[in-house]
Design a protein around this motif. Structure first.
Motif, short mmCIF file in Angstrom:
data_model
loop_
_atom_site.label_atom_id
_atom_site.label_comp_id
_atom_site.label_asym_id
_atom_site.label_seq_id
_atom_site.Cartn_x
_atom_site.Cartn_y
_atom_site.Cartn_z
N GLU A 57 -7.06 -34.85 -16.58
CA GLU A 57 -7.81 -34.85 -17.86
C GLU A 57 -7.03 -35.58 -18.95
O GLU A 57 -7.61 -36.20 -19.84
N VAL A 58 -5.72 -35.46 -18.91
CA VAL A 58 -4.88 -36.15 -19.91
C VAL A 58 -4.99 -37.66 -19.69
O VAL A 58 -5.20 -38.43 -20.64
N ASP B 141 1.36 -27.13 -19.03
CA ASP B 141 0.40 -27.01 -17.91
C ASP B 141 -0.99 -26.60 -18.41
O ASP B 141 -1.87 -26.31 -17.61
N ASP B 142 -1.19 -26.61 -19.73
CA ASP B 142 -2.50 -26.25 -20.29
C ASP B 142 -3.33 -27.54 -20.39
O ASP B 142 -3.41 -28.19 -21.43
N GLU B 143 -3.94 -27.90 -19.26
CA GLU B 143 -4.57 -29.23 -19.14
C GLU B 143 -5.63 -29.50 -20.20
O GLU B 143 -5.64 -30.58 -20.80
N GLN B 144 -6.50 -28.52 -20.46
CA GLN B 144 -7.58 -28.78 -21.40
C GLN B 144 -7.05 -29.01 -22.81
O GLN B 144 -7.47 -29.94 -23.52
N SER B 145 -6.10 -28.16 -23.25
CA SER B 145 -5.55 -28.33 -24.60
C SER B 145 -4.78 -29.65 -24.72
O SER B 145 -4.85 -30.34 -25.75
N ALA C 116 -5.39 -32.38 -23.00
CA ALA C 116 -6.37 -33.47 -23.02
C ALA C 116 -6.98 -33.58 -24.42
O ALA C 116 -7.21 -34.70 -24.91
N ASN C 117 -7.20 -32.44 -25.08
CA ASN C 117 -7.72 -32.49 -26.47
C ASN C 117 -6.70 -33.15 -27.39
O ASN C 117 -7.07 -33.98 -28.24
N ALA D 207 -8.27 -38.95 -20.90
CA ALA D 207 -8.39 -38.96 -22.36
C ALA D 207 -7.68 -40.17 -22.99
O ALA D 207 -8.00 -40.56 -24.10
N LEU E 229 -1.59 -34.79 -15.08
CA LEU E 229 -2.84 -34.06 -15.26
C LEU E 229 -4.01 -35.04 -15.45
O LEU E 229 -4.03 -35.83 -16.40
#
Ligand SMILES: Nc1ncnc2c1ncn2[C@@H]1O[C@H](COP(=O)(O)OP(=O)(O)OP(=O)(O)O)[C@@H](O)[C@H]1O
Ligand SMILES: Nc1ccn([C@H]2C[C@H](O)[C@@H](COP(=O)(O)O)O2)c(=O)n1
Length: 218
Positions: free
Chosen positions: A105-106, A56-60, A62-63, A109, A103
């Motif tokens: 952002e994912v 659930d750590d969307e930003q990580s 997506a990176n 990406a 998610l």
């Protein structure tokens, strides 16, 4: 003079509907490139498991998705130096993929990476949002499905053939849960859109399904 568009066939549908099997045969018969978009979401989940990133750590996530060091080589899939062809096909990666795929952002990406597969002489792409989001201008859009029970039977047989121990009731439950998650999410949900043609393979063989798609493409 305007350039001729690259022909694209999109095949979207629920888990174990036969998308990968049918799409790769159609691509081979036409001499087209093939995109297994689900593999990209599975690879994000696998990379997250390996690097202890929470699902659930969307930003990580997506990176991770943006930096995926992946090579598709024939039937093999490489993540960095590791051949992960079998590992990405596991139910753990499939369920993880379904979670990270919700998610936004994912998904963002992975968008350009998927579109890069669209090259001459043509592309067959399978997934959940190939016709709706990734290749909205595709000339042939198929929504491939089959009853949940038949899909579970096919998956059960597939796992048995691979020597994997499986319980039919668990597979059916897993498929139903994944269908629900993939269809209920707010971004790029799995749906049959009006511009896609339905292909229900509950009573069709693989060859029959391939023939129907080739005819619709013609
Ligand atoms: N029409 C069909 N008749 C019988 N078996 C089929 C048919 N289509 C596919 N199968 C079999 O069903 C199993 C699941 O197919 P496949 O892995 O291609 O589905 P999928 O939709 O790509 O699944 P996933 O979404 O989980 O990646 C495979 O063993 C495949 O050979
Ligand atoms: N275009 C796509 C492809 C896949 N997903 C998600 C949803 C699936 O449950 C998961 C695994 O896909 P599969 O390999 O089973 O086709 O990945 C998606 O959201 N969009």
């Amino acid at each position: 003079m305007s350039e001729k568009p690259i022909p694209v066939i999109t095949i979207d549908g629920p888990s174990a509907s036969g998308k990968g099997t049918v799409a790769s045969i159609v691509a081979k018969k036409l001499g087209f490139h093939y995109l297994d978009s689900g593999a990209l979401y599975r690879l994000v989940a696998l990379a997250a498991f390996r690097q202890n990133v929470a699902l659930d750590d969307e930003q990580s996530l997506a990176n991770l998705a943006a930096k995926l060091d992946v090579v598709f080589d024939g039937g093999e899939i490489w993540l960095g130096k590791d051949k992960v062809t079998d590992e990405v096909r596991s139910e753990k990666c499939g369920n993880g993929a379904s979670v990270v795929a919700a998610l936004p952002e994912v998904r963002a990406a992975l968008l350009a990476r998927q579109r890069d597969f669209c090259q001459l002489p043509g592309l067959v792409a399978d997934g959940r949002d190939m016709g709706s989001v990734v290749f909205p201008d595709a000339g042939t859009k198929i929504f491939l499905t089959a009853s949940a029970e038949v899909r579970a039977e096919r998956r059960f047989k597939q796992l048995k053939e691979k020597g994997v121990c499986a319980i039919f009731e668990n597979i059916l439950q897993d498929i139903q849960e994944r269908d629900k998650r993939d269809s209920a999410r707010s971004v790029a949900p799995l749906q049959k859109y009006a511009d896609a043609s339905l292909l229900d393979t509950t009573k069709l063989t693989i060859d029959e399904a391939v023939d129907v798609i080739l005819k619709r493409f013609e």
